[in-house]
Design a protein around this motif. Structure first.
Motif, PDB file in Angstrom:
ATOM      1  N   ILE A 215     -49.846  16.348 -14.693  1.00  0.00           N
ATOM      2  CA  ILE A 215     -49.979  15.428 -15.717  1.00  0.00           C
ATOM      3  C   ILE A 215     -50.061  14.237 -15.351  1.00  0.00           C
ATOM      4  O   ILE A 215     -50.153  13.747 -14.220  1.00  0.00           O
ATOM      5  CB  ILE A 215     -48.913  15.885 -16.644  1.00  0.00           C
ATOM      6  CG1 ILE A 215     -48.955  17.058 -17.142  1.00  0.00           C
ATOM      7  CG2 ILE A 215     -48.642  14.321 -16.893  1.00  0.00           C
ATOM      8  CD1 ILE A 215     -47.451  17.541 -17.457  1.00  0.00           C
ATOM      9  N   ALA A 216     -51.872  13.867 -16.347  1.00  0.00           N
ATOM     10  CA  ALA A 216     -52.076  12.561 -15.676  1.00  0.00           C
ATOM     11  C   ALA A 216     -51.643  11.058 -17.116  1.00  0.00           C
ATOM     12  O   ALA A 216     -53.096  11.392 -17.714  1.00  0.00           O
ATOM     13  CB  ALA A 216     -52.968  11.778 -14.933  1.00  0.00           C
ATOM     14  N   ASP A 217     -50.919  10.029 -17.540  1.00  0.00           N
ATOM     15  CA  ASP A 217     -50.832  10.077 -19.171  1.00  0.00           C
ATOM     16  C   ASP A 217     -50.147   8.916 -18.720  1.00  0.00           C
ATOM     17  O   ASP A 217     -49.248   7.833 -18.771  1.00  0.00           O
ATOM     18  CB  ASP A 217     -50.133  11.138 -19.553  1.00  0.00           C
ATOM     19  CG  ASP A 217     -49.987  10.468 -20.824  1.00  0.00           C
ATOM     20  OD1 ASP A 217     -51.077   8.931 -21.320  1.00  0.00           O
ATOM     21  OD2 ASP A 217     -49.921  10.599 -22.216  1.00  0.00           O
ATOM     22  N   ASP A 218     -51.117   7.514 -18.181  1.00  0.00           N
ATOM     23  CA  ASP A 218     -50.730   6.353 -17.996  1.00  0.00           C
ATOM     24  C   ASP A 218     -50.099   5.485 -19.260  1.00  0.00           C
ATOM     25  O   ASP A 218     -49.235   4.761 -19.533  1.00  0.00           O
ATOM     26  CB  ASP A 218     -52.156   5.339 -17.876  1.00  0.00           C
ATOM     27  CG  ASP A 218     -52.941   5.538 -16.238  1.00  0.00           C
ATOM     28  OD1 ASP A 218     -52.293   5.922 -16.121  1.00  0.00           O
ATOM     29  OD2 ASP A 218     -53.748   5.163 -16.579  1.00  0.00           O
ATOM     30  N   ASP A 219     -50.435   6.233 -21.021  1.00  0.00           N
ATOM     31  CA  ASP A 219     -49.708   6.909 -21.715  1.00  0.00           C
ATOM     32  C   ASP A 219     -48.361   5.978 -22.250  1.00  0.00           C
ATOM     33  O   ASP A 219     -47.201   5.540 -22.410  1.00  0.00           O
ATOM     34  CB  ASP A 219     -50.564   6.502 -23.522  1.00  0.00           C
ATOM     35  CG  ASP A 219     -51.643   5.709 -24.077  1.00  0.00           C
ATOM     36  OD1 ASP A 219     -51.966   5.229 -23.267  1.00  0.00           O
ATOM     37  OD2 ASP A 219     -52.648   6.456 -24.412  1.00  0.00           O
ATOM     38  N   SER A 220     -47.941   7.193 -21.832  1.00  0.00           N
ATOM     39  CA  SER A 220     -45.943   7.380 -21.687  1.00  0.00           C
ATOM     40  C   SER A 220     -45.952   7.357 -20.702  1.00  0.00           C
ATOM     41  O   SER A 220     -44.678   7.598 -19.829  1.00  0.00           O
ATOM     42  CB  SER A 220     -46.367   9.014 -21.681  1.00  0.00           C
ATOM     43  OG  SER A 220     -47.086   9.781 -20.856  1.00  0.00           O
ATOM     44  N   HIS A 223     -47.329  10.918 -14.314  1.00  0.00           N
ATOM     45  CA  HIS A 223     -47.690  11.285 -13.455  1.00  0.00           C
ATOM     46  C   HIS A 223     -46.869  12.493 -13.156  1.00  0.00           C
ATOM     47  O   HIS A 223     -46.062  12.427 -12.103  1.00  0.00           O
ATOM     48  CB  HIS A 223     -48.321  10.780 -12.729  1.00  0.00           C
ATOM     49  CG  HIS A 223     -49.030   9.845 -13.348  1.00  0.00           C
ATOM     50  ND1 HIS A 223     -48.763   8.352 -13.987  1.00  0.00           N
ATOM     51  CD2 HIS A 223     -50.710   9.439 -13.712  1.00  0.00           C
ATOM     52  CE1 HIS A 223     -49.892   7.607 -14.312  1.00  0.00           C
ATOM     53  NE2 HIS A 223     -51.270   8.543 -14.000  1.00  0.00           N
ATOM     54  N   LEU A 224     -47.465  13.756 -12.984  1.00  0.00           N
ATOM     55  CA  LEU A 224     -46.500  14.819 -12.375  1.00  0.00           C
ATOM     56  C   LEU A 224     -47.863  15.887 -11.470  1.00  0.00           C
ATOM     57  O   LEU A 224     -48.961  16.299 -12.368  1.00  0.00           O
ATOM     58  CB  LEU A 224     -46.023  15.447 -13.410  1.00  0.00           C
ATOM     59  CG  LEU A 224     -44.460  15.280 -14.224  1.00  0.00           C
ATOM     60  CD1 LEU A 224     -43.770  16.007 -15.000  1.00  0.00           C
ATOM     61  CD2 LEU A 224     -43.891  15.249 -12.338  1.00  0.00           C
ATOM     62  N   LYS A 225     -47.834  16.811 -10.907  1.00  0.00           N
ATOM     63  CA  LYS A 225     -47.723  17.150  -9.946  1.00  0.00           C
ATOM     64  C   LYS A 225     -47.881  19.164 -11.210  1.00  0.00           C
ATOM     65  O   LYS A 225     -47.235  18.746 -11.045  1.00  0.00           O
ATOM     66  CB  LYS A 225     -48.058  17.762  -8.586  1.00  0.00           C
ATOM     67  CG  LYS A 225     -49.183  16.104  -7.773  1.00  0.00           C
ATOM     68  CD  LYS A 225     -50.406  16.851  -8.060  1.00  0.00           C
ATOM     69  CE  LYS A 225     -51.158  15.110  -7.530  1.00  0.00           C
ATOM     70  NZ  LYS A 225     -52.220  15.463  -7.175  1.00  0.00           N
TER      71      LYS A 225
END
Length: 351
Positions: A215-220, A223-225
């Motif tokens: 997960i790579a979400d700059d809005d929220s 960042h998780l593998k």
């Protein structure tokens, strides 16, 4: 000439020791009484504090009789006594930015709020099973006319985003819109904001979830593998809100994460044995009621406690999570509409 009378001296010593013991017992009694008074006062303050955390909205009065009827059931005389009848509860997570903490967690200071998450929680009559139905916020619906908090009513709106109902008319319009599209009466309403959710997760010691993809979400700000992670309240909230960093970026991928969070939190609560740890129980209760808005049927600690007690026999394994069946909207590929007859059949099973 005075002779020493040792017996009298001995009596005075015994009397002095007895007096000291008596005084010690009195002091201990006073201290115990004081502790009980302070304890009772602290308990009273704790109850008052938790009770005043909750905000109530009189949805029944606002909507009147213009809503689906309550189901009427006639139990058999030989039927076992159940914790209560079936209940349908609309649970909303609002993206309100009111307050500094909500602004920080929400990532902005815009005014107003919308229903960031919407779930209809159906509790069966025996409280041994539950169904949680997520309604995608991007669903296009016909929003009915709703009473405004400031007076008057909103106009009927066609092809309106589902989560706009809350923005336009608050909890009352959210409930009326859900009842309109489902045909199911909502017995109760529960809303928690960003800050309240994060505090609840932290009070429970965090929550463990497993993600199938990075997960790579700059809005929220998440960042998780891919893999299993133990998240604190801020990161759990980010996971519940993320959408651009998973799947096709739609609300459907986010709903899967939200449902996983719900199941994980239920398992976390079940494993805590909170009743044996009053201090932790208070912290969890304080977090659970902070930022909480309910209908007036649940807006007191006593009423919430009664509901909670009726759920003691409900294991997390018997909580089924589903999403309202939807298809892409013909008018907008970024929106969805209810898929029929599957959606109607799902709602009919909850009446």
């Amino acid at each position: 000439m005075f002779l020493p009378v040792t017996g009298h001296d001995s009596d005075r010593d015994e009397g002095g020791e007895t007096g000291r013991r008596s005084r010690a017992l009195k002091i201990a009694g006073i201290a115990l009484a004081g502790a009980l008074v302070l304890g009772t006062g602290a308990a009273g303050w704790a109850y008052w504090h938790l009770d005043n955390n909750i905000t109530g909205v009189d949805i029944d009065d606002a909507l009147g009789d213009d809503r689906p009827p309550k189901p009427v059931t006639t139990p058999s005389p030989s039927a076992p006594v159940l914790p209560g009848g079936a209940l349908n509860i609309l649970v909303l997570g609002s993206d309100s930015r009111s307050g500094a903490e909500n602004q920080r967690l929400g990532g902005g200071d815009s005014s107003g709020a919308r229903s960031d998450t919407a779930m209809v929680v159906h509790l069966d009559a025996g409280r041994t099973a539950a169904t949680v139905v997520s309604i995608p916020r991007d669903t296009l619906v016909t929003r009915p006319s709703c009473p405004r908090p400031s007076g008057g009513s909103t106009a009927v709106a066609y092809d309106s985003m589902f989560n706009d109902a809350y923005a336009v008319g608050g909890p009352v319009c959210a409930v009326k819109t859900v009842e309109s599209i489902t045909g199911v009466r909502m017995d109760h309403y529960v809303e928690i904001d960003f800050s309240g959710f994060a505090k609840l997760v932290d009070a429970l010691g965090g929550v463990t979830v497993t993600t199938d993809e990075d997960i790579a979400d700059d809005d929220s700000h998440l960042h998780l593998k891919a893999g299993t992670h133990h998240l604190d309240g801020t990161r759990a909230l980010a996971l519940a809100r993320t959408r651009h960093g998973i799947g096709d970026g739609s609300d459907l991928g986010r709903i899967g994460l939200q449902q996983q969070l719900v199941k994980s939190l239920l398992e976390q609560v079940a494993a805590q044995r909170l009743l044996t740890d009053p201090a932790r129980l208070y912290r969890v209760a304080d977090a659970a009621t902070a930022g909480l808005t309910t209908d007036t049927g649940l807006d007191s600690l006593a009423e919430l406690t009664r509901l909670g007690e009726s759920l003691r026999g409900l294991p997390a394994s018997e909580v089924r999570t589903v999403t309202m069946p939807v298809v892409r909207a013909p008018s907008d590929p970024n929106r969805v509409v209810a898929k029929e007859p599957e959606a109607r059949e799902l709602w009919e099973s909850l009446r």
